[in-house]
Design a protein around this motif. Sequence first.
Motif, PDB file in Angstrom:
ATOM      1  N   ARG A  86      77.114  52.135 125.855  1.00 44.53           N
ATOM      2  CA  ARG A  86      77.199  50.886 124.688  1.00 44.53           C
ATOM      3  C   ARG A  86      75.969  51.375 123.328  1.00 44.53           C
ATOM      4  O   ARG A  86      76.394  52.148 122.172  1.00 44.53           O
ATOM      5  N   LEU A  87      75.086  51.549 123.974  1.00 41.88           N
ATOM      6  CA  LEU A  87      73.603  51.457 123.483  1.00 41.88           C
ATOM      7  C   LEU A  87      74.035  53.370 123.311  1.00 41.88           C
ATOM      8  O   LEU A  87      73.745  53.620 121.906  1.00 41.88           O
ATOM      9  N   LYS A  88      74.764  54.454 123.649  1.00 44.67           N
ATOM     10  CA  LYS A  88      74.016  55.751 123.681  1.00 44.67           C
ATOM     11  C   LYS A  88      75.394  56.146 122.278  1.00 44.67           C
ATOM     12  O   LYS A  88      75.273  56.642 121.433  1.00 44.67           O
ATOM     13  N   GLY A  89      76.491  55.298 122.405  1.00 46.76           N
ATOM     14  CA  GLY A  89      77.534  54.918 121.444  1.00 46.76           C
ATOM     15  C   GLY A  89      77.503  54.925 120.354  1.00 46.76           C
ATOM     16  O   GLY A  89      77.447  55.904 119.112  1.00 46.76           O
ATOM     17  N   ARG A 110      66.465  48.633 132.141  1.00 46.09           N
ATOM     18  CA  ARG A 110      66.643  47.629 132.508  1.00 46.09           C
ATOM     19  C   ARG A 110      68.596  46.508 131.550  1.00 46.09           C
ATOM     20  O   ARG A 110      68.654  45.747 132.272  1.00 46.09           O
ATOM     21  N   LEU A 111      68.912  47.556 130.690  1.00 47.35           N
ATOM     22  CA  LEU A 111      70.148  47.268 130.196  1.00 47.35           C
ATOM     23  C   LEU A 111      71.182  47.890 131.657  1.00 47.35           C
ATOM     24  O   LEU A 111      71.120  49.026 132.168  1.00 47.35           O
ATOM     25  N   GLY A 112      72.664  47.409 132.006  1.00 53.83           N
ATOM     26  CA  GLY A 112      73.344  47.715 132.766  1.00 53.83           C
ATOM     27  C   GLY A 112      73.805  48.703 132.054  1.00 53.83           C
ATOM     28  O   GLY A 112      74.051  49.429 131.063  1.00 53.83           O
ATOM     29  N   LYS A 113      75.173  49.428 133.569  1.00 57.19           N
ATOM     30  CA  LYS A 113      75.099  50.682 133.207  1.00 57.19           C
ATOM     31  C   LYS A 113      75.576  50.461 131.653  1.00 57.19           C
ATOM     32  O   LYS A 113      76.738  51.222 130.970  1.00 57.19           O
TER      33      LYS A 113
END
Length: 485
Positions: free
Chosen positions: A463-466, A455-458
């Motif tokens: 940013r979430l992985k970071g 659901r998240l944009g690229k």
Amino acid sequence: MTDTHADTSLARIESFPYRHRVSAVMGAPLAVARPGTTIAEAARRMSGSGISSLVVADEAGRPVGIVTERDVLKAVAAHGNSAADVPLGMVMSSPVATVRDDAFVYLAMGRMDRLKVRHLVAVDEAGAGIGMVTARGLLRQRAATALMIGDEVNVATGPEDLAAARAKLPELASELIADGVEGLGIAAVTSSVLRDLTARAAELAQAAMAEDGWGTAPAPYCVLLLGSGGRRESLFGADQDNAIVHAGSAADDPWYAELGARMCDMLHEAGIPNCHGGVMARNPEWRNTVAGWSERIARWIREPQGSELLNVHIFVDFRPAYGDRALARAVRESLRDQAARSPHFLHAMAQAAGQIRAPLGLFGQFVTKDGRLDLKTSGLLPLTAAVRMLALKHRIEATGTGERLARLTAGGHMNADEAQSFRDNHELMVRTLVRQQLADLAAGLPLSNRIDPKRLGKADRARLKGAFKSINALTWVMQNALSTV
């Protein structure tokens, strides 16, 4: 026990005053009279129009004064029977407080507060009066949903009323998201409502006990809100985490047990489910005197192992919800002093919290189950736990993650850029979870802490992985720091 970040977030919730102009809230057309108008005529106009004031204006329409019902009564008291013929120019309050009609509402609110007035005349660019802003009118306009929820909780008479108020939270959250409010700000509001619901449930339970013959409380007590509610970081699916501290004796426990049971039952009926781990005031281990809590904290410290460590993490973040706050303060001081003097305890908590790893694969991809990942367990929990442990080490009493980070920075225990990065990661995860929960509610799906990364944009996926990588680094720093307490 304050939380600066939560207070800042709550201050930003009132977005209406910063988005709308005075012209949107003023009453128009303006009721105007000339200085020579008599009190009798002014009284007839106010009574006939159902208004409480008249603006006195000059020939150009510029306000030179204001006359209220109170001014009329004062004139009658001063002039007796002749008051009817007294011109408004003699009794009006002057100069009149004004605000431009194209000013933002927050300016009007601030001016009312500063001048201690309940009316402002809205004027155009030429200074002519064109409308009236009243304190009552502003209250009807600002944060309507939030105010409505708070009022409904305050007058609730049972679990059905509490449930109806709680059910409005998703609607409020949607409005706040549309207004650009941060995820942590929304969590602060949700937590505030949770605290109010808990307090009202305790209040209603106590009243019902008195009616049923239990009498009044045998000694002062305080209901504590634990976990994410204590940190002001709860969202829609939060369950109950609560406790009681009291100034009674062991012989008084049956009264507090009954209070805890009734309160928890009412909250459960209102849609705040019972805690699966039993962390509730209905259970004896979550009711105690200040001395009893101090002894339990000491026991946690002596034997930091197993499920008790999870209970400690939940308890440490408590804040008072209802009752005698001095009792909560005494428990906080005991916890602060004992934890900071116990390196073995902090180390054990740090090692337990550090076992959680981010859901990232060998090549940096998200590791999901049925297309989702648990953002609370894999992200929020290790982040808040690490910050909690560092705060305990440095005797920081704040319970909110944001304020803990701020105080760690202020005390020289954390680099300011690192603290801001962790705060940004916290906001990203909470905002992501809020949006997922709202989407699930709209789709008729049960609430959970699991998100669909697709659901998240690229950019947000990156940013979430970071954020996950950053949290892994923080837990490593935390474990090393607490191994040398």
